[in-house]
Design a protein around this motif. Sequence first.
Motif, PDB file in Angstrom:
ATOM      1  N   ALA A  75       2.036  22.700  11.232  1.00 55.08           N
ATOM      2  CA  ALA A  75       2.511  21.680  12.163  1.00 55.08           C
ATOM      3  C   ALA A  75       3.705  20.903  11.603  1.00 55.08           C
ATOM      4  N   ARG A  76       3.953  21.001  10.308  1.00 53.78           N
ATOM      5  CA  ARG A  76       5.079  20.275   9.703  1.00 53.78           C
ATOM      6  C   ARG A  76       6.386  21.008   9.989  1.00 53.78           C
ATOM      7  N   PRO A  77       7.474  20.246  10.105  1.00 56.08           N
ATOM      8  CA  PRO A  77       8.769  20.911  10.277  1.00 56.08           C
ATOM      9  C   PRO A  77       9.151  21.678   9.007  1.00 56.08           C
ATOM     10  N   ALA A  78       9.879  22.761   9.181  1.00 56.78           N
ATOM     11  CA  ALA A  78      10.203  23.640   8.056  1.00 56.78           C
ATOM     12  C   ALA A  78      11.076  22.962   7.013  1.00 56.78           C
ATOM     13  N   GLU A  79      11.878  21.980   7.398  1.00 56.70           N
ATOM     14  CA  GLU A  79      12.744  21.319   6.410  1.00 56.70           C
ATOM     15  C   GLU A  79      11.955  20.475   5.413  1.00 56.70           C
ATOM     16  N   LYS A  80      10.716  20.159   5.732  1.00 56.82           N
ATOM     17  CA  LYS A  80       9.894  19.363   4.818  1.00 56.82           C
ATOM     18  C   LYS A  80       8.989  20.214   3.928  1.00 56.82           C
ATOM     19  N   LEU A  81       9.076  21.526   4.057  1.00 58.21           N
ATOM     20  CA  LEU A  81       8.241  22.420   3.251  1.00 58.21           C
ATOM     21  C   LEU A  81       8.986  22.831   1.988  1.00 58.21           C
ATOM     22  N   SER A  82       8.232  23.050   0.931  1.00 55.10           N
ATOM     23  CA  SER A  82       8.809  23.483  -0.343  1.00 55.10           C
ATOM     24  C   SER A  82       8.753  25.004  -0.448  1.00 55.10           C
ATOM     25  N   VAL A 123       3.596  33.329   5.855  1.00 57.05           N
ATOM     26  CA  VAL A 123       4.025  32.665   7.086  1.00 57.05           C
ATOM     27  C   VAL A 123       4.930  31.478   6.751  1.00 57.05           C
ATOM     28  N   GLN A 124       4.542  30.676   5.769  1.00 57.74           N
ATOM     29  CA  GLN A 124       5.335  29.493   5.426  1.00 57.74           C
ATOM     30  C   GLN A 124       6.684  29.876   4.825  1.00 57.74           C
ATOM     31  N   VAL A 125       6.701  30.864   3.937  1.00 59.39           N
ATOM     32  CA  VAL A 125       7.962  31.305   3.337  1.00 59.39           C
ATOM     33  C   VAL A 125       8.879  31.876   4.413  1.00 59.39           C
ATOM     34  N   THR A 126       8.306  32.590   5.376  1.00 60.66           N
ATOM     35  CA  THR A 126       9.103  33.121   6.483  1.00 60.66           C
ATOM     36  C   THR A 126       9.681  31.989   7.321  1.00 60.66           C
ATOM     37  N   ARG A 127       8.885  30.985   7.605  1.00 58.55           N
ATOM     38  CA  ARG A 127       9.378  29.829   8.364  1.00 58.55           C
ATOM     39  C   ARG A 127      10.522  29.141   7.630  1.00 58.55           C
ATOM     40  N   ILE A 128      10.366  28.944   6.329  1.00 60.32           N
ATOM     41  CA  ILE A 128      11.405  28.280   5.539  1.00 60.32           C
ATOM     42  C   ILE A 128      12.666  29.142   5.514  1.00 60.32           C
ATOM     43  N   GLY A 129      12.492  30.448   5.321  1.00 56.97           N
ATOM     44  CA  GLY A 129      13.637  31.349   5.295  1.00 56.97           C
ATOM     45  C   GLY A 129      14.389  31.365   6.618  1.00 56.97           C
ATOM     46  N   LEU A 130      13.671  31.408   7.730  1.00 58.09           N
ATOM     47  CA  LEU A 130      14.314  31.386   9.042  1.00 58.09           C
ATOM     48  C   LEU A 130      15.045  30.062   9.288  1.00 58.09           C
ATOM     49  N   TYR A 131      14.455  28.967   8.828  1.00 54.55           N
ATOM     50  CA  TYR A 131      15.107  27.658   8.974  1.00 54.55           C
ATOM     51  C   TYR A 131      16.401  27.619   8.171  1.00 54.55           C
ATOM     52  N   GLN A 132      16.357  28.085   6.917  1.00 53.48           N
ATOM     53  CA  GLN A 132      17.558  28.081   6.087  1.00 53.48           C
ATOM     54  C   GLN A 132      18.622  29.028   6.659  1.00 53.48           C
ATOM     55  N   TYR A 133      18.195  30.145   7.205  1.00 52.63           N
ATOM     56  CA  TYR A 133      19.125  31.084   7.832  1.00 52.63           C
ATOM     57  C   TYR A 133      19.797  30.443   9.050  1.00 52.63           C
ATOM     58  N   SER A 134      19.027  29.721   9.864  1.00 51.53           N
ATOM     59  CA  SER A 134      19.602  29.067  11.042  1.00 51.53           C
ATOM     60  C   SER A 134      20.596  27.973  10.633  1.00 51.53           C
ATOM     61  N   LEU A 135      20.334  27.281   9.520  1.00 48.21           N
ATOM     62  CA  LEU A 135      21.286  26.284   9.036  1.00 48.21           C
ATOM     63  C   LEU A 135      22.605  26.938   8.632  1.00 48.21           C
TER      64      LEU A 135
END
Length: 146
Positions: A75-82, A123-135
Motif C-alpha cells: 500500500a506504500r508508494p514506491a518512492e518510499k520503499l528501499s 514484487v517490491q523490487v519490481t515496483r521500485i524498478g518500474l518507478y525508477q524507470y518511469s522517472l
Amino acid sequence: MSPSSNFFRIARPAFRARHFFRPKYNGARFQSTAANPEEPWLKRMWNSPVGLKTVHFWAPIMKWALVLAGVSDFARPAEKLSFTQNAALTATGLIWTRWCLIIKPRNILLATVNFFLGCVGVVQVTRIGLYQYSLKQKEKEAQKSE
C-alpha cells in the motif's frame, strides 16, 4: 621437557580421534512421527523433530511477521520503499527456501515462509524498478521538450 609439551603429547591422540569432533548419532534421532498414527495429533507434533517444542516450528512462525510487513508495504508508494532492503529480503527468501529443503530434517514450514518472503521481495523490487524507470522516462521527455 616443559609441562605444556607433556600436555600436548598426552592429548594429541584424543584430538586425532574422529569421534572427538562429531556428535554421536543414534539412528532414532530423525525417525518419522507417523510410526504410531493412533497417537493424538498434538502429542505427535510435540514429539516430532520439527514439532512445537523446537526452533523448526517457532522460527517460521516468527518469520511470517516479515512477510506480513512486506505485504502491508504494497500500500506504500514506491518512492518510499528501499531497494536494498527489499533486494536483501528477496535474496534471503530465495536462498533459504532452497536451503530448507536440503537440511535434515527438511523444514517445509520454513521453506514455505521463505518462498513467500522471496515472492513479496520480487514484487517490491519490481515496483521500485518500474518507478525508477518511469522517472527516467519522464526525465528524457522533459529534456526532449526543452
